[in-house]
Design a protein around this motif. Structure first.
Motif, PDB file in Angstrom:
ATOM      1  N   LYS A 119       0.823  -1.204   0.000  1.00 21.46           N
ATOM      2  CA  LYS A 119       0.000   0.000   0.000  1.00 21.46           C
ATOM      3  C   LYS A 119       0.857   1.255   0.000  1.00 21.46           C
ATOM      4  O   LYS A 119       1.896   1.327   0.637  1.00 21.46           O
ATOM      5  N   ALA A 120       0.374   2.250  -0.735  1.00 24.30           N
ATOM      6  CA  ALA A 120       1.062   3.531  -0.787  1.00 24.30           C
ATOM      7  C   ALA A 120       0.784   4.326   0.481  1.00 24.30           C
ATOM      8  O   ALA A 120      -0.234   4.146   1.154  1.00 24.30           O
ATOM      9  N   ASP A 121       1.697   5.233   0.787  1.00 24.51           N
ATOM     10  CA  ASP A 121       1.544   6.158   1.902  1.00 24.51           C
ATOM     11  C   ASP A 121       0.966   7.455   1.351  1.00 24.51           C
ATOM     12  O   ASP A 121       1.579   8.117   0.508  1.00 24.51           O
ATOM     13  N   GLY A 122      -0.203   7.827   1.820  1.00 24.12           N
ATOM     14  CA  GLY A 122      -0.869   9.016   1.313  1.00 24.12           C
ATOM     15  C   GLY A 122      -0.130  10.312   1.598  1.00 24.12           C
ATOM     16  O   GLY A 122      -0.468  11.352   1.040  1.00 24.12           O
ATOM     17  N   LYS A 123       0.882  10.271   2.475  1.00 22.59           N
ATOM     18  CA  LYS A 123       1.643  11.467   2.818  1.00 22.59           C
ATOM     19  C   LYS A 123       2.952  11.567   2.045  1.00 22.59           C
ATOM     20  O   LYS A 123       3.745  12.476   2.270  1.00 22.59           O
ATOM     21  N   THR A 124       3.191  10.602   1.140  1.00 25.19           N
ATOM     22  CA  THR A 124       4.398  10.638   0.311  1.00 25.19           C
ATOM     23  C   THR A 124       3.997  10.580  -1.156  1.00 25.19           C
ATOM     24  O   THR A 124       2.828  10.371  -1.492  1.00 25.19           O
ATOM     25  N   ASN A 125       4.974  10.715  -2.045  1.00 27.24           N
ATOM     26  CA  ASN A 125       4.729  10.655  -3.487  1.00 27.24           C
ATOM     27  C   ASN A 125       5.444   9.461  -4.117  1.00 27.24           C
ATOM     28  O   ASN A 125       5.880   9.531  -5.266  1.00 27.24           O
ATOM     29  N   VAL A 126       5.557   8.375  -3.376  1.00 29.17           N
ATOM     30  CA  VAL A 126       6.294   7.193  -3.825  1.00 29.17           C
ATOM     31  C   VAL A 126       5.324   6.083  -4.195  1.00 29.17           C
ATOM     32  O   VAL A 126       4.297   5.898  -3.537  1.00 29.17           O
ATOM     33  N   MET A 127       5.642   5.345  -5.257  1.00 28.64           N
ATOM     34  CA  MET A 127       4.868   4.157  -5.639  1.00 28.64           C
ATOM     35  C   MET A 127       5.522   2.946  -4.988  1.00 28.64           C
ATOM     36  O   MET A 127       6.683   2.631  -5.287  1.00 28.64           O
ATOM     37  N   PRO A 128       4.823   2.231  -4.099  1.00 32.68           N
ATOM     38  CA  PRO A 128       5.458   1.142  -3.350  1.00 32.68           C
ATOM     39  C   PRO A 128       5.551  -0.173  -4.116  1.00 32.68           C
ATOM     40  O   PRO A 128       6.157  -1.132  -3.623  1.00 32.68           O
ATOM     41  N   VAL A 129       4.941  -0.241  -5.293  1.00 30.16           N
ATOM     42  CA  VAL A 129       4.994  -1.465  -6.092  1.00 30.16           C
ATOM     43  C   VAL A 129       5.581  -1.151  -7.458  1.00 30.16           C
ATOM     44  O   VAL A 129       5.581  -0.010  -7.911  1.00 30.16           O
ATOM     45  N   ARG A 130       6.079  -2.181  -8.117  1.00 28.41           N
ATOM     46  CA  ARG A 130       6.648  -2.044  -9.453  1.00 28.41           C
ATOM     47  C   ARG A 130       5.621  -2.471 -10.500  1.00 28.41           C
ATOM     48  O   ARG A 130       4.674  -3.197 -10.220  1.00 28.41           O
ATOM     49  N   TRP A 131       5.872  -2.041 -11.723  1.00 21.36           N
ATOM     50  CA  TRP A 131       5.021  -2.437 -12.838  1.00 21.36           C
ATOM     51  C   TRP A 131       4.899  -3.951 -12.925  1.00 21.36           C
ATOM     52  O   TRP A 131       3.807  -4.491 -13.113  1.00 21.36           O
ATOM     53  N   ASP A 132       6.008  -4.679 -12.778  1.00 19.63           N
ATOM     54  CA  ASP A 132       5.970  -6.131 -12.955  1.00 19.63           C
ATOM     55  C   ASP A 132       5.270  -6.855 -11.822  1.00 19.63           C
ATOM     56  O   ASP A 132       5.052  -8.070 -11.903  1.00 19.63           O
TER      57      ASP A 132
END
Length: 239
Positions: A24-37
Motif C-alpha cells: 500500500k502507498a503512503d498518502g503522505k508521500t509521493n512514492v509508488m510502493p509497487v513495481r510495474w511487474d
C-alpha cells in the motif's frame, strides 16, 4: 474493478503474502510502493489473434491464496493505443463510463518520487456497487506513457489508511476507507500485431477482499465487470 474466481491453481505473486501492508502507498508521500511487474503478469502469454479479431475478450483467472485472486483480460479495440489510454485517464467520466462505478474523484495529482521519479500519478477515490454490495477504495495510479513505442501503461495499488487523510472525503463528506486488503492492477495499450491503428488492451487485476460477503459479490459478478471495461472503451472509440 471486480473479479471472478474460476480456477483453483496457486500462483506465486511477487509481493503478495500474509503481510499485505507493504503493497500500500503512503498518502503522505509521493512514492509508488509497487513495481510495474508486480501488477502486470502474463496470464495470457499468447492471445488467440483470430478470436480477438472476431471481437472476443479473452479471460484467465487464478487463485493465488485463500482470499486472493489474479485475473487478466485481453481484447482488441479498433482505435489507436493513445486514444484508448486517454479514455482511462478521463477520471471525471468513470461514473458514466466504467462498470459498477457509483462514486469517484481524484483526490490529488502529483509527479512520483523514487523509482518512477517524474511519472505522473493520482490518488483516486472510488466506490463500486456489485449485487448490492458497496466496495470503497483509494488507489494510487501511476502513468507510464511511451509514445515513441506507441505503448501506454498505467498501474495502481491501494493507498493505506485513507481515513487519516483530511483531503479524502466521500460524497457524504465522510472519511474514506478501504474495503479491500489488496487491489493491484494495470492497463496496457499497445498496437495490435498486423494493424497499428488497432489496439491490444491487456487489463490485469489482483484483488483480496476483507469479508466473505464481499468476496461472494466479486465471485458472482466480477468477470463480466472486467470484460465490460473493454466494452466501455470500445463504446467510446468505435463509432
Amino acid at each position: 474493478m471486480t473479479i471472478l474466481t474460476l480456477g483453483c491453481i496457486l500462483l506465486p505473486v511477487s509481493g503478495i503474502g500474509a503481510d499485505k501492508e507493504p503493497l500500500k502507498a503512503d498518502g503522505k508521500t509521493n512514492v509508488m510502493p509497487v513495481r510495474w511487474d508486480q501488477t502486470f503478469l502474463r496470464l495470457i502469454p499468447s492471445p488467440d489473434k483470430g478470436k480477438l479479431e472476431r471481437g472476443e475478450i479473452l479471460c484467465e483467472i487464478k487463485k493465488v491464496g485463500s482470499d486472493t485472486v489474479l485475473a487478466q483480460t485481453v481484447g482488441l479495440i479498433k482505435a489507436k493505443a493513445e486514444d484508448c489510454y486517454k479514455v482511462v485517464l478521463n477520471y471525471n467520466q468513470y461514473i458514466t463510463l466504467m462498470p459498477c462505478t457509483v462514486e469517484s474523484k481524484v483526490i490529488r495529482s502529483f509527479p512520483l518520487e523514487g523509482e518512477y521519479a517524474g511519472a505522473e500519478a493520482v490518488d483516486f477515490w472510488t466506490r463500486i456497487r456489485v449485487f448490492g454490495f458497496n466496495t470503497r477504495y483509494l488507489l494510487r495510479i501511476a502513468h507510464l506513457p511511451e509514445p515513441n513505442k506507441h505503448r501506454f501503461r498505467s498501474f495502481w495499488t491501494l493507498v493505506g489508511h485513507p481515513d487519516q487523510l483530511p483531503s479524502c472525503l466521500d460524497n457524504e463528506k465522510k472519511t474514506c476507507r478501504n474495503d479491500l486488503a489488496v487491489n493491484l492492477g494495470s492497463h496496457q495499450f499497445e498496437p495490435f500485431p498486423g494493424n497499428s491503428n488497432y489496439t491490444l488492451h491487456t487489463y490485469t487485476l489482483t484483488v483480496s477482499g476483507k469479508s466473505w460477503l464481499q468476496q461472494m459479490a466479486f465471485h458472482l459478478g466480477g468477470t463480466k465487470s472486467m470484460e465490460d471495461v473493454i466494452l466501455a472503451i470500445r463504446s467510446v472509440l468505435e463509432k
